[in-house]
Write an enzyme that holds these catalytic residues in place. Sequence first.
Site, PDB file in Angstrom:
ATOM      1  N   TYR A  19       0.711  -1.232  -0.042  1.00  0.00           N
ATOM      2  CA  TYR A  19      -0.092   0.059  -0.008  1.00  0.00           C
ATOM      3  C   TYR A  19       0.848   1.223  -0.084  1.00  0.00           C
ATOM      4  CZ  TYR A  19      -3.488   3.462   1.605  1.00  0.00           C
ATOM      5  OH  TYR A  19      -4.320   4.610   2.003  1.00  0.00           O
ATOM      6  N   CYS A  20       0.470   2.324  -0.840  1.00  0.00           N
ATOM      7  CA  CYS A  20       1.351   3.428  -1.216  1.00  0.00           C
ATOM      8  C   CYS A  20       2.785   3.029  -1.039  1.00  0.00           C
ATOM      9  CB  CYS A  20       1.066   4.144   0.270  1.00  0.00           C
ATOM     10  SG  CYS A  20       1.632   5.795   0.016  1.00  0.00           S
TER      11      CYS A  20
END
Lengths: 370, 97
Positions: A128-129
């Site tokens: 994530y990210c």
Amino acid sequence: MKRITNLLGLLTRPKPQVGLTPADEVFAENKWRLLRYRARPEGLAFHTPILLVPSLINRHYVLDLMPGKSFAEYLVAQGFDVFCIDWGTPGDEDRFVTFDDVVDGYLGRAIRQAARHAPGEQVHLLGYCMGGSLAAIHAAVHPDRLASFVALAAPVRFKDDGLLSRWTNTRGFDVDVLVSAAGNVPWQLMQSAFHLLRPTLTLSKAVMLIDRAWNDEFLDGFLALETWGNDNVSLPGEFYRTYIRALYQDDGLVSGRFALRGRKVDLKNLTCPTLAVTFEHDSIVPAASAAVLLEVAGAKVKQHLHLPGGHVGAVVSKHAAKTLWPQLTAFFVQHEVRAKAGTPAPAKATEKPAAKKVKRPVPREGRARS
Amino acid sequence: MDLWDSWKKGFDAWENRTAALMEQVLKSESVLMPMGALLTATMKAKAASDKAIAETWERMGLPTRRDQERTLHALNQIQSRLIDLEEKLDALEKNRN
């Protein structure tokens, strides 16, 4: 009337409990640790573990925010064996921790640990990210242990028209001076850069709070997200130097100029089934910067999921539980590694020995700094 | 629609316009360059101050903050190398069986 009572009650309202899904620490090295969520009472339904890789800047519990708004809790309920990396808080001595240490060393170790008891020793990897960018880099160099890869709002092309790209490429900004002087790059500096992405956001959030203060469920979610949003982590200096210079300034990932521990990172070597998730109103990671992964990855099975919402709200919300999470689950199920004949049924994670009960995240103020 | 709702609608429109305008302003080199230069100057001043403090410690024959950081980092590296070895031994044992 309820709105006014709730607003006044904010001062005395207890801090929201975050990261509540039961988990055990199954591995630890330096400041990072690997958490394994306890399986649902009826046991696991799938053999292949899922490893969640959060960003180094934020706390891992964004993926386990609170009951009903926890991606980890949702995956556990579906019968997956779920692992998550908690990067921890770097001490002053971690200014020397390099990009290679984190992405080749720590992340590789987490994958191997999670894959130990899985058929074919493979895992589903979800980043994530920034965690997605790191996972993509690792996956391109070590693709062998991956059953599938999900890049959730993960930047791959760093040079664009966005503020973060412009800031890191501006003539006055000298990353070497910053790292040499600061050691670990202070979270305040990075948080202020995020605030600049939408300077009116704080005011906008205050108005939204007043507008929806009558709703207790909204208030709990809002406060939990604010707790997470203000609980940031400083970045190891040497890691930051490479991240800015090689990725933001040189845009080396897409161009193929980036190297991990001396090995060229060619995203064409990312051959496992790959899913890139982007969000329509993501001001931190523009959709184009993340979706480019599918243009450069060498996987035969490539999917793109473009959903409405922002960088965080679209991942941790009740809406995400109805839109994003079921689609991610379907992707994992589709690419489940079939167990060989004679392989025992998946074991309950609760049956694994020698695991320490995980502590709840400690707010930054209460965290001991070395 | 009550008074609050109509005010909120106006606020949302203002916020969208202002955010877009501020983004344009903040993205301009004439704003970013002085900000970067200020940060760099601040960091250079911090480095000079840290160096002066470190020299004082050294004159007293004491380890500096950087020395301690290097030592702790070396210990962490040793821990990582030991775990590497353990992993290799596990793999060898698994292959032998």
